[in-house]
Design an enzyme around this catalytic site. Structure first.
Site, PDB file in Angstrom:
ATOM      1  N   LEU A 133     -28.917 -13.955 132.803  1.00 30.03           N
ATOM      2  CA  LEU A 133     -30.061 -13.448 133.551  1.00 30.03           C
ATOM      3  C   LEU A 133     -30.591 -14.514 134.502  1.00 30.03           C
ATOM      4  O   LEU A 133     -30.731 -14.279 135.694  1.00 30.03           O
ATOM      5  CB  LEU A 133     -31.163 -12.982 132.588  1.00 30.03           C
ATOM      6  CG  LEU A 133     -32.480 -12.535 133.218  1.00 30.03           C
ATOM      7  CD1 LEU A 133     -32.268 -11.297 134.102  1.00 30.03           C
ATOM      8  CD2 LEU A 133     -33.520 -12.235 132.129  1.00 30.03           C
ATOM      9  N   GLU A 135     -31.306 -17.704 136.965  1.00 30.67           N
ATOM     10  CA  GLU A 135     -30.652 -18.379 138.082  1.00 30.67           C
ATOM     11  C   GLU A 135     -31.479 -19.596 138.465  1.00 30.67           C
ATOM     12  O   GLU A 135     -32.629 -19.739 138.026  1.00 30.67           O
ATOM     13  CB  GLU A 135     -30.486 -17.417 139.263  1.00 30.67           C
ATOM     14  CG  GLU A 135     -29.633 -16.204 138.921  1.00 30.67           C
ATOM     15  CD  GLU A 135     -29.464 -15.228 140.078  1.00 30.67           C
ATOM     16  OE1 GLU A 135     -29.969 -15.525 141.193  1.00 30.67           O
ATOM     17  OE2 GLU A 135     -28.830 -14.181 139.873  1.00 30.67           O
ATOM     18  N   GLY A 139     -36.029 -18.373 137.359  1.00 31.82           N
ATOM     19  CA  GLY A 139     -36.094 -18.573 135.926  1.00 31.82           C
ATOM     20  C   GLY A 139     -37.147 -17.663 135.324  1.00 31.82           C
ATOM     21  O   GLY A 139     -36.859 -16.573 134.837  1.00 31.82           O
ATOM     22  N   SER A 140     -38.402 -18.092 135.396  1.00 30.31           N
ATOM     23  CA  SER A 140     -39.490 -17.250 134.892  1.00 30.31           C
ATOM     24  C   SER A 140     -39.632 -15.977 135.722  1.00 30.31           C
ATOM     25  O   SER A 140     -39.995 -14.923 135.201  1.00 30.31           O
ATOM     26  CB  SER A 140     -40.806 -18.035 134.906  1.00 30.31           C
ATOM     27  OG  SER A 140     -40.751 -19.122 134.007  1.00 30.31           O
ATOM     28  N   ILE A 174     -27.086 -21.186 131.212  1.00 28.66           N
ATOM     29  CA  ILE A 174     -26.437 -20.200 130.364  1.00 28.66           C
ATOM     30  C   ILE A 174     -25.872 -20.876 129.107  1.00 28.66           C
ATOM     31  O   ILE A 174     -24.961 -21.708 129.200  1.00 28.66           O
ATOM     32  CB  ILE A 174     -25.311 -19.469 131.124  1.00 28.66           C
ATOM     33  CG1 ILE A 174     -25.858 -18.856 132.415  1.00 28.66           C
ATOM     34  CG2 ILE A 174     -24.669 -18.418 130.229  1.00 28.66           C
ATOM     35  CD1 ILE A 174     -27.031 -17.923 132.220  1.00 28.66           C
ATOM     36  N   GLN A 352     -43.333 -39.482 112.902  1.00 36.43           N
ATOM     37  CA  GLN A 352     -44.433 -40.380 112.559  1.00 36.43           C
ATOM     38  C   GLN A 352     -44.409 -40.742 111.070  1.00 36.43           C
ATOM     39  O   GLN A 352     -44.663 -41.897 110.703  1.00 36.43           O
ATOM     40  CB  GLN A 352     -45.769 -39.723 112.916  1.00 36.43           C
ATOM     41  CG  GLN A 352     -46.976 -40.643 112.800  1.00 36.43           C
ATOM     42  CD  GLN A 352     -46.982 -41.727 113.870  1.00 36.43           C
ATOM     43  OE1 GLN A 352     -46.330 -41.582 114.907  1.00 36.43           O
ATOM     44  NE2 GLN A 352     -47.679 -42.821 113.617  1.00 36.43           N
ATOM     45  N   GLY A 356     -40.874 -46.406 111.928  1.00 29.44           N
ATOM     46  CA  GLY A 356     -39.812 -46.949 112.773  1.00 29.44           C
ATOM     47  C   GLY A 356     -38.480 -46.285 112.540  1.00 29.44           C
ATOM     48  O   GLY A 356     -37.704 -46.073 113.476  1.00 29.44           O
ATOM     49  N   GLU A 379     -35.690 -18.586 126.865  1.00 31.52           N
ATOM     50  CA  GLU A 379     -36.046 -17.160 126.722  1.00 31.52           C
ATOM     51  C   GLU A 379     -37.523 -16.899 126.993  1.00 31.52           C
ATOM     52  O   GLU A 379     -38.201 -16.184 126.259  1.00 31.52           O
ATOM     53  CB  GLU A 379     -35.615 -16.642 125.337  1.00 31.52           C
ATOM     54  CG  GLU A 379     -34.096 -16.622 125.231  1.00 31.52           C
ATOM     55  CD  GLU A 379     -33.570 -15.918 124.009  1.00 31.52           C
ATOM     56  OE1 GLU A 379     -34.230 -14.995 123.515  1.00 31.52           O
ATOM     57  OE2 GLU A 379     -32.486 -16.296 123.559  1.00 31.52           O
ATOM     58  N   THR A 381     -40.634 -19.380 128.940  1.00 36.05           N
ATOM     59  CA  THR A 381     -41.439 -20.536 128.556  1.00 36.05           C
ATOM     60  C   THR A 381     -42.674 -20.082 127.789  1.00 36.05           C
ATOM     61  O   THR A 381     -43.070 -18.919 127.844  1.00 36.05           O
ATOM     62  CB  THR A 381     -41.889 -21.339 129.788  1.00 36.05           C
ATOM     63  OG1 THR A 381     -42.805 -20.520 130.542  1.00 36.05           O
ATOM     64  CG2 THR A 381     -40.711 -21.728 130.666  1.00 36.05           C
TER      65      THR A 381
END
Length: 399
Positions: A133, A135, A139-140, A174, A352, A356, A379, A381
């Protein structure tokens, strides 16, 4: 250090068959997926052999009809399978979700003849699908896509199935791009906007179809994400899915279900991160006692677990609406939003907790954190999810 096995989450399963299914998935996850996850992700290896195993085990077509090789499982069960797979390795869980998304158009909108011809191989024949879908410039704003399908000369418009189409354009971002056996492709066949888009089922070996080099990502390195180029790819009209101009509606229908898949995958990643943090906090000693004894850390772990449980309840509630044939678009957007934000927060907190060590590749916590970020983007944002939810609450925006 190898990944910890996923915690044995108490599942809300409706049947003995579903309980046996989860037991099978956990066995595969524990013995075939998790042990190699860290090494293969670091090497960027796509585990195609795992997907063949999942297909042979009946796990690539769970929510679809048994008539065509599916598992006829409710989404309530299918999503919990995804969570188990994603907890072992997100590349696998997300890959199954994308494959299911790629099968949706044909399973829901194809003719009986199309389904009988193609679905058995797609659901249980070892094939792997991709969903085309997005490109680079849409996108959105997916309805502005530019990939175009044009009828070949001599083809008769208006016939139920007649003639061929030629598809030209480039799809972007994709999953399984370049390695998929089939692509569900949305292409423009008419006017600009959502009403001019049609869906096609394109074989992965079609002449003129090619995948670009996979994107170099900060996470999910084992899952290939690539542009897919269509250079006058010829497709029979018998591979058109639904009516001309119905493609965008088909795409949105698939995405509602796909967002639930992403939500379940997100909770799987979050659960794996919590398991890692709990294990480390129980073993790591400072000032003469385990660090899990310290109140500040205990509260952090409690918050992580609470958000995970809330996310799981949210995606299951949306799944039950879908299974009952009720509207679930708003709830799917809520589940995708909450669960992926939870995954991001929980994985950051897991790093966290490990201090380290959490920042090193010796423990999977840093990988979980990098992977969780992708889930807030794919799929739709999370900003798009908020728009969807707001439209359900307050109506469309005024212009």
């Amino acid at each position: 250090m190898p990944d910890r096995a996923p915690q044995q989450v108490d599942r809300q399963l409706p049947t003995d068959e579903a309980r046996e299914l989860i037991s099978l998935v956990r066995d595969i996850a524990q013995h075939e997926i998790a042990p190699k996850a860290a090494e293969e992700e670091d090497a960027g290896h796509f585990p195609r052999e795992v997907f063949r195993l999942l297909s042979a085990s009946g796990l690539l077509g769970l929510p679809y009809d048994t008539e065509y090789g599916g598992g006829n499982q409710p989404y309530e069960v299918y999503l919990q399978v995804l969570e188990e797979l994603a907890a072992a390795r997100l590349t696998v869980g997300l890959g199954v979700s994308v494959h299911t998304l790629a099968c949706h158009a044909l399973a829901q909108y194809g003719t009986k003849e199309q389904q009988a011809e193609h679905l058995p191989a797609m659901l249980g024949g070892g094939l792997l699908g991709a969903y085309c879908l997005s490109e680079a410039s849409s996108g959105s704003d997916a309805a502005s896509l530019r990939t175009r399908a044009v009828r070949e000369a001599g083809s008769a418009p208006g016939a139920e199935h007649g003639g061929d189409w030629s598809i030209t354009g480039t799809k972007a971002w994709i999953t399984h791009g370049g390695i998929a056996d089939f692509y569900t492709v949305m292409a423009r066949t008419g006017e600009q906007g959502p009403r001019g888009i049609t869906a096609f089922l394109v074989p992965g070996d079609a002449a003129g179809l090619s995948g670009a080099a996979p994107e170099k990502k900060m996470g999910m390195k084992g899952s290939p994400t690539a542009q897919v180029h269509f250079d006058q790819v010829r497709v029979s009209d018998e591979r058109r899915i639904g009516e001309e101009g119905q493609g965008f509606a088909i795409a949105l229908s698939a995405l509602d279900s796909g967002r639930l898949g992403i939500a379940a995958c997100a909770i799987g990643v979050a659960q794996a991160a919590l398991d890692q943090a709990l294990g480390y906090a129980s073993e790591r000693r400072q000032f003469g006692r385990p660090i899990s004894d310290f109140e500040g850390l205990r509260f952090m772990l409690a918050d992580m677990a609470t958000q995970i449980e809330a996310g799981r309840a949210l995606y299951l509630a949306a799944a039950r609406l879908r299974d009952a044939g009720l509207p679930f678009s708003k709830q799917a957007a809520m589940a995708k939003l909450h669960c992926t934000d939870t995954a991001m927060k929980v994985t950051v907190d897991a790093v966290q907790v490990l201090g380290g060590y959490g920042y090193t590749a010796d423990f999977p916590a840093e990988r979980f954190m990098r992977e969780a970020k992708a889930l807030q983007i794919v799929e739709g944002t999370n900003q798009i999810q908020r728009m969807v939810i707001a439209r359900h609450l307050a109506g469309p925006e005024t212009r």
